[in-house]
Design a protein around this motif. Sequence first.
Motif, PDB file in Angstrom:
ATOM      1  N   GLU A   9       2.870   9.467  -0.854  1.00 59.21           N
ATOM      2  CA  GLU A   9       3.484   8.724  -1.964  1.00 59.21           C
ATOM      3  C   GLU A   9       2.582   8.733  -3.185  1.00 59.21           C
ATOM      4  O   GLU A   9       3.057   8.830  -4.314  1.00 59.21           O
ATOM      5  CB  GLU A   9       3.776   7.286  -1.539  1.00 59.21           C
ATOM      6  CG  GLU A   9       4.895   7.153  -0.526  1.00 59.21           C
ATOM      7  CD  GLU A   9       5.041   5.744   0.019  1.00 59.21           C
ATOM      8  OE1 GLU A   9       6.154   5.389   0.423  1.00 59.21           O
ATOM      9  OE2 GLU A   9       4.034   4.993   0.057  1.00 59.21           O
ATOM     10  N   CYS A  10       1.271   8.610  -2.965  1.00 67.43           N
ATOM     11  CA  CYS A  10       0.324   8.637  -4.080  1.00 67.43           C
ATOM     12  C   CYS A  10       0.389   9.983  -4.799  1.00 67.43           C
ATOM     13  O   CYS A  10       0.496  10.041  -6.022  1.00 67.43           O
ATOM     14  CB  CYS A  10      -1.095   8.378  -3.570  1.00 67.43           C
ATOM     15  SG  CYS A  10      -2.371   8.529  -4.829  1.00 67.43           S
ATOM     16  N   GLU A  11       0.348  11.071  -4.034  1.00 68.09           N
ATOM     17  CA  GLU A  11       0.371  12.406  -4.626  1.00 68.09           C
ATOM     18  C   GLU A  11       1.725  12.719  -5.244  1.00 68.09           C
ATOM     19  O   GLU A  11       1.802  13.384  -6.276  1.00 68.09           O
ATOM     20  CB  GLU A  11       0.002  13.440  -3.568  1.00 68.09           C
ATOM     21  CG  GLU A  11      -1.453  13.306  -3.135  1.00 68.09           C
ATOM     22  CD  GLU A  11      -1.810  14.146  -1.922  1.00 68.09           C
ATOM     23  OE1 GLU A  11      -0.912  14.825  -1.358  1.00 68.09           O
ATOM     24  OE2 GLU A  11      -2.984  14.105  -1.533  1.00 68.09           O
ATOM     25  N   LYS A  12       2.792  12.247  -4.633  1.00 67.97           N
ATOM     26  CA  LYS A  12       4.140  12.458  -5.171  1.00 67.97           C
ATOM     27  C   LYS A  12       4.292  11.774  -6.531  1.00 67.97           C
ATOM     28  O   LYS A  12       5.004  12.258  -7.397  1.00 67.97           O
ATOM     29  CB  LYS A  12       5.179  11.923  -4.191  1.00 67.97           C
ATOM     30  CG  LYS A  12       6.593  12.302  -4.496  1.00 67.97           C
ATOM     31  CD  LYS A  12       7.514  11.825  -3.391  1.00 67.97           C
ATOM     32  CE  LYS A  12       8.915  12.329  -3.564  1.00 67.97           C
ATOM     33  NZ  LYS A  12       9.793  11.871  -2.481  1.00 67.97           N
ATOM     34  N   GLY A  13       3.617  10.638  -6.711  1.00 64.79           N
ATOM     35  CA  GLY A  13       3.668   9.919  -7.977  1.00 64.79           C
ATOM     36  C   GLY A  13       2.728  10.485  -9.031  1.00 64.79           C
ATOM     37  O   GLY A  13       2.619   9.945 -10.124  1.00 64.79           O
ATOM     38  N   GLY A  14       2.037  11.569  -8.714  1.00 61.02           N
ATOM     39  CA  GLY A  14       1.176  12.215  -9.702  1.00 61.02           C
ATOM     40  C   GLY A  14      -0.286  11.809  -9.605  1.00 61.02           C
ATOM     41  O   GLY A  14      -1.084  12.149 -10.469  1.00 61.02           O
ATOM     42  N   GLY A  15      -0.668  11.102  -8.563  1.00 61.81           N
ATOM     43  CA  GLY A  15      -2.049  10.653  -8.413  1.00 61.81           C
ATOM     44  C   GLY A  15      -2.798  11.441  -7.354  1.00 61.81           C
ATOM     45  O   GLY A  15      -2.245  12.334  -6.707  1.00 61.81           O
ATOM     46  N   GLY A  56      -4.415   2.597  -8.749  1.00 61.24           N
ATOM     47  CA  GLY A  56      -5.060   1.359  -8.350  1.00 61.24           C
ATOM     48  C   GLY A  56      -4.540   0.749  -7.063  1.00 61.24           C
ATOM     49  O   GLY A  56      -5.141  -0.196  -6.555  1.00 61.24           O
ATOM     50  N   GLN A  57      -3.447   1.249  -6.525  1.00 56.55           N
ATOM     51  CA  GLN A  57      -2.903   0.685  -5.291  1.00 56.55           C
ATOM     52  C   GLN A  57      -3.658   1.228  -4.087  1.00 56.55           C
ATOM     53  O   GLN A  57      -4.171   2.336  -4.098  1.00 56.55           O
ATOM     54  CB  GLN A  57      -1.415   1.017  -5.163  1.00 56.55           C
ATOM     55  CG  GLN A  57      -0.567   0.274  -6.167  1.00 56.55           C
ATOM     56  CD  GLN A  57       0.918   0.481  -5.894  1.00 56.55           C
ATOM     57  OE1 GLN A  57       1.317   0.984  -4.845  1.00 56.55           O
ATOM     58  NE2 GLN A  57       1.744   0.093  -6.843  1.00 56.55           N
ATOM     59  N   MET A  58      -3.680   0.418  -3.035  1.00 57.58           N
ATOM     60  CA  MET A  58      -4.356   0.810  -1.801  1.00 57.58           C
ATOM     61  C   MET A  58      -3.580   1.923  -1.093  1.00 57.58           C
ATOM     62  O   MET A  58      -2.361   1.968  -1.160  1.00 57.58           O
ATOM     63  CB  MET A  58      -4.471  -0.385  -0.855  1.00 57.58           C
ATOM     64  CG  MET A  58      -5.345  -1.516  -1.386  1.00 57.58           C
ATOM     65  SD  MET A  58      -7.047  -1.048  -1.656  1.00 57.58           S
ATOM     66  CE  MET A  58      -7.587  -0.731  -0.009  1.00 57.58           C
ATOM     67  N   CYS A  81      -5.383   4.867  -4.812  1.00 60.84           N
ATOM     68  CA  CYS A  81      -4.712   5.955  -5.520  1.00 60.84           C
ATOM     69  C   CYS A  81      -5.226   5.970  -6.952  1.00 60.84           C
ATOM     70  O   CYS A  81      -5.239   4.936  -7.634  1.00 60.84           O
ATOM     71  CB  CYS A  81      -3.204   5.721  -5.486  1.00 60.84           C
ATOM     72  SG  CYS A  81      -2.233   7.044  -6.226  1.00 60.84           S
ATOM     73  N   LYS A  82      -5.660   7.108  -7.424  1.00 61.38           N
ATOM     74  CA  LYS A  82      -6.188   7.234  -8.783  1.00 61.38           C
ATOM     75  C   LYS A  82      -5.192   8.031  -9.623  1.00 61.38           C
ATOM     76  O   LYS A  82      -4.881   9.176  -9.305  1.00 61.38           O
ATOM     77  CB  LYS A  82      -7.540   7.951  -8.798  1.00 61.38           C
ATOM     78  CG  LYS A  82      -8.616   7.244  -8.006  1.00 61.38           C
ATOM     79  CD  LYS A  82      -9.023   5.960  -8.675  1.00 61.38           C
ATOM     80  CE  LYS A  82     -10.123   5.289  -7.874  1.00 61.38           C
ATOM     81  NZ  LYS A  82     -10.488   4.011  -8.390  1.00 61.38           N
ATOM     82  N   GLY A  83      -4.691   7.418 -10.685  1.00 62.02           N
ATOM     83  CA  GLY A  83      -3.760   8.087 -11.588  1.00 62.02           C
ATOM     84  C   GLY A  83      -2.323   8.009 -11.094  1.00 62.02           C
ATOM     85  O   GLY A  83      -2.043   7.503 -10.009  1.00 62.02           O
ATOM     86  N   SER A 117       0.839  -1.182   0.000  1.00 61.71           N
ATOM     87  CA  SER A 117       0.000   0.000   0.000  1.00 61.71           C
ATOM     88  C   SER A 117       0.878   1.238   0.000  1.00 61.71           C
ATOM     89  O   SER A 117       2.072   1.173   0.285  1.00 61.71           O
ATOM     90  CB  SER A 117      -0.927  -0.004   1.207  1.00 61.71           C
ATOM     91  OG  SER A 117      -0.168   0.031   2.393  1.00 61.71           O
ATOM     92  N   LEU A 118       0.273   2.356  -0.323  1.00 58.29           N
ATOM     93  CA  LEU A 118       0.978   3.624  -0.374  1.00 58.29           C
ATOM     94  C   LEU A 118       0.492   4.532   0.748  1.00 58.29           C
ATOM     95  O   LEU A 118      -0.625   4.386   1.233  1.00 58.29           O
ATOM     96  CB  LEU A 118       0.700   4.328  -1.707  1.00 58.29           C
ATOM     97  CG  LEU A 118       1.093   3.630  -2.990  1.00 58.29           C
ATOM     98  CD1 LEU A 118       0.567   4.395  -4.196  1.00 58.29           C
ATOM     99  CD2 LEU A 118       2.592   3.501  -3.086  1.00 58.29           C
TER     100      LEU A 118
END
Length: 69
Positions: free
Chosen positions: A43-49, A65-67, A58-60, A38-39
């Motif tokens: 981490e999700c926002e840092k990756g552009g999602g 798609g990761q939790m 996480c969307k985008g 999971s993120l």
Amino acid sequence: MRIRRTLAAVIATAALAGLGLAGAATATAAPTATVAGSLTPGECEKGGGTVDWATNTCKGGTGDGQMVD
């Protein structure tokens, strides 16, 4: 002349086998590096999602798609 051809064939085969092994090692290493349980939201926002809090995913971006925990 026959020895040269044989030697060239052996060297070419060894070079191609070496490339095949290097490619196989890279191909098997890549999925293990990207798979994560999971993120964090950061981490999700840092990756552009963006975090979808309704589904905790996480969307985008790179974590699509990761939790998210």
